[in-house]
Design an enzyme around this catalytic site. Structure first.
Site, short mmCIF file in Angstrom:
data_model
loop_
_atom_site.label_atom_id
_atom_site.label_comp_id
_atom_site.label_asym_id
_atom_site.label_seq_id
_atom_site.Cartn_x
_atom_site.Cartn_y
_atom_site.Cartn_z
N LYS A 160 0.86 -1.18 0.00
CA LYS A 160 0.00 0.00 0.00
C LYS A 160 0.89 1.23 0.00
CE LYS A 160 -3.57 2.48 2.49
NZ LYS A 160 -4.59 2.43 3.53
N ARG B 187 -10.63 10.03 1.82
CA ARG B 187 -10.49 10.74 3.11
C ARG B 187 -11.58 11.79 3.27
NH1 ARG B 187 -3.83 11.19 2.92
NH2 ARG B 187 -3.48 8.94 2.86
N LYS C 37 1.41 10.02 5.74
CA LYS C 37 1.45 8.60 6.13
C LYS C 37 2.72 7.92 5.63
CE LYS C 37 -3.58 8.11 6.63
NZ LYS C 37 -4.74 7.21 6.45
N GLU D 240 7.30 -6.89 1.24
CA GLU D 240 6.07 -6.80 2.02
C GLU D 240 5.16 -8.00 1.75
OE1 GLU D 240 5.14 -4.93 4.38
OE2 GLU D 240 6.07 -2.96 4.24
N LYS E 290 -2.17 -1.59 -3.83
CA LYS E 290 -3.02 -0.40 -3.78
C LYS E 290 -2.18 0.86 -3.89
CE LYS E 290 -5.98 1.96 -0.55
NZ LYS E 290 -6.53 1.96 0.77
N SER F 222 -10.12 5.60 -4.79
CA SER F 222 -11.05 6.72 -4.94
C SER F 222 -10.59 7.75 -5.97
CB SER F 222 -11.29 7.37 -3.59
OG SER F 222 -10.08 7.82 -3.01
N TYR G 122 -15.12 1.18 -6.92
CA TYR G 122 -16.36 1.93 -6.73
C TYR G 122 -17.24 1.86 -7.96
CZ TYR G 122 -13.51 3.58 -2.89
OH TYR G 122 -12.70 3.61 -1.79
C1 PBG Z 1 -6.99 3.78 5.41
C2 PBG Z 1 -7.49 3.51 4.05
C3 PBG Z 1 -7.37 4.41 2.98
C4 PBG Z 1 -7.99 3.81 1.90
C5 PBG Z 1 -8.46 2.56 2.30
N1 PBG Z 1 -8.14 2.39 3.64
C6 PBG Z 1 -6.83 5.77 2.92
C7 PBG Z 1 -5.56 6.08 3.54
O1 PBG Z 1 -4.67 5.23 3.68
O2 PBG Z 1 -5.41 7.24 3.92
C8 PBG Z 1 -8.10 4.46 0.55
C9 PBG Z 1 -9.04 3.88 -0.42
C10 PBG Z 1 -9.35 4.77 -1.56
O3 PBG Z 1 -8.74 5.84 -1.78
O4 PBG Z 1 -10.29 4.42 -2.29
N2 PBG Z 1 -6.85 2.74 6.29
#
Ligand code: PBG
Length: 323
Positions: free
Chosen positions: A194, A204, A216, A232, A247, A273, A312
């Site tokens: 990720k 968010r 992050k 990982e 991701k 997203s 989505y």
């Molecule tokens: C956080 C989490 C995130 C997403 C899924 N779980 C955002 C982040 O790490 O800040 C993002 C998914 C998306 O953007 O569709 N645990």
């Protein structure tokens, strides 16, 4: 000319016969935002046609999508500010939003695969996936909370818990904790690779979960790294993951391919997203054809090697695939 590749493209029937990649309802997971209330469908500005749904509305939508082939949902909670604190205590509430939603879904649709997110950000007043102490996101202390959160979700009936937090050692800790409590058959879908991506902003917005301070990058991966994704993935397999996740998806097709080639468990990809929002914006302006673009993008994620895609677009795609 002996070689004429165009001969294999002559008709649609023939193209179907030689097609290397498929996209079906069996490849899709629908990520949904849930919230408290009744009869609530709250639009999300940066995610057109996505909603924060109260449980009754979610049940309604799932009922409509199951006949179109929906197989799985991944749940993300919008927690009211007053329930957030620095310890993310609401994440352990057995009768909180997520456990209640899981129970309602599994009661009405026992065959639906229900995936819950393990991370503290929706519940934390700090907006980080882990516990924060003096500006640092703590690892081992966070892992202890995540294992408890996963157990709460397993008890409610989740089929898979999906740690998206990127703490070290969380898959192993969750596996041990679930096994000791008798939940050997609850799977772990690990967000293994990720990345610290700019493509998460609309998510968010949806959950009001942006970090209050900093970013992050001390836990999510550097977008410039590929070998590290393999490390990982290997660690998560060793720790007991059942499915790996890469991701985001679209800017990371090379990572999906590498992880697929280097591991023998299923690989999921998250069409996040920001990827969705870009398409919706272009479609709204009349610049892209939504159906063709989405099917091409999801097809490319499959071609890269993803066994399943979190998207989505799932409700639309299920309808298109049915036509
Ligand atoms: C956080 C989490 C995130 C997403 C899924 N779980 C955002 C982040 O790490 O800040 C993002 C998914 C998306 O953007 O569709 N645990």
């Amino acid at each position: 000319m002996k070689q004429r590749p165009r001969r294999n493209r002559k008709t649609e029937f023939l193209r179907s016969l030689v097609r290397e990649t498929s996209l079906t309802a069996n490849d899709l997971v629908w990520p949904v935002f849930v919230r408290e209330g009744e009869g609530v469908r709250q639009p999300i500005t940066s995610l057109p046609d996505c909603y924060r749904l109260s449980t009754d509305e979610l049940l309604h939508d799932v009922e409509k999508l199951l006949p179109l082939g929906l197989k799985a949902v991944a749940l993300f909670p919008q927690i009211p500010d007053k329930q957030k604190d620095s310890l993310a205590k609401e994440s352990l509430n057995e009768s909180g939003l997520i456990p209640n939603t899981v129970r309602a879904l599994k009661r009405q649709f026992p065959e639906l695969v229900v995936i819950t997110d393990v991370a503290l950000d929706p519940y934390s007043s700090e907006g980080h996936d882990g516990l924060v102490h003096e500006g640092q996101v703590l690892n081992d202390e966070t892992v202890a909370v995540l294992a408890q959160q996963a157990l709460v979700q397993a008890r409610a009936g989740a089929d898979f818990v999906a740690p998206s937090d990127m703490m070290d050692g969380r898959v192993g800790a969750i596996r041990l904790f679930l096994d000791e409590a008798g939940f050997q058959n609850v799977g772990i879908l690990a967000y293994s690779a990720k990345y610290a991506s700019a493509f998460y902003d609309p998510f968010r917005d949806a959950l009001d979960s942006a970090p209050k301070n900093g970013d992050k990058k001390t836990y999510q991966m550097d977008p410039m790294n590929a070998r590290e994704a393999l490390r990982e993935a290997r660690l998560d397999i060793e720790e007991g993951a059942d499915i790996l996740m890469v991701k985001p998806a679209l800017a990371y097709l090379d990572i999906i391919q590498k992880v697929r080639e280097n591991s023998d468990i299923p690989v999921a990809a998250y069409n996040v997203s920001g990827e969705y929002a870009m398409i919706k914006a272009a479609v709204k302006n009349g610049w892209l054809n939504e159906r063709k673009t989405v099917l091409e993008i999801l097809g490319s994620i499959r071609r890269a090697g993803a066994d399943m895609i979190f998207s989505y677009h799932t409700p639309d795609v299920l309808k298109w695939l049915k036509d």
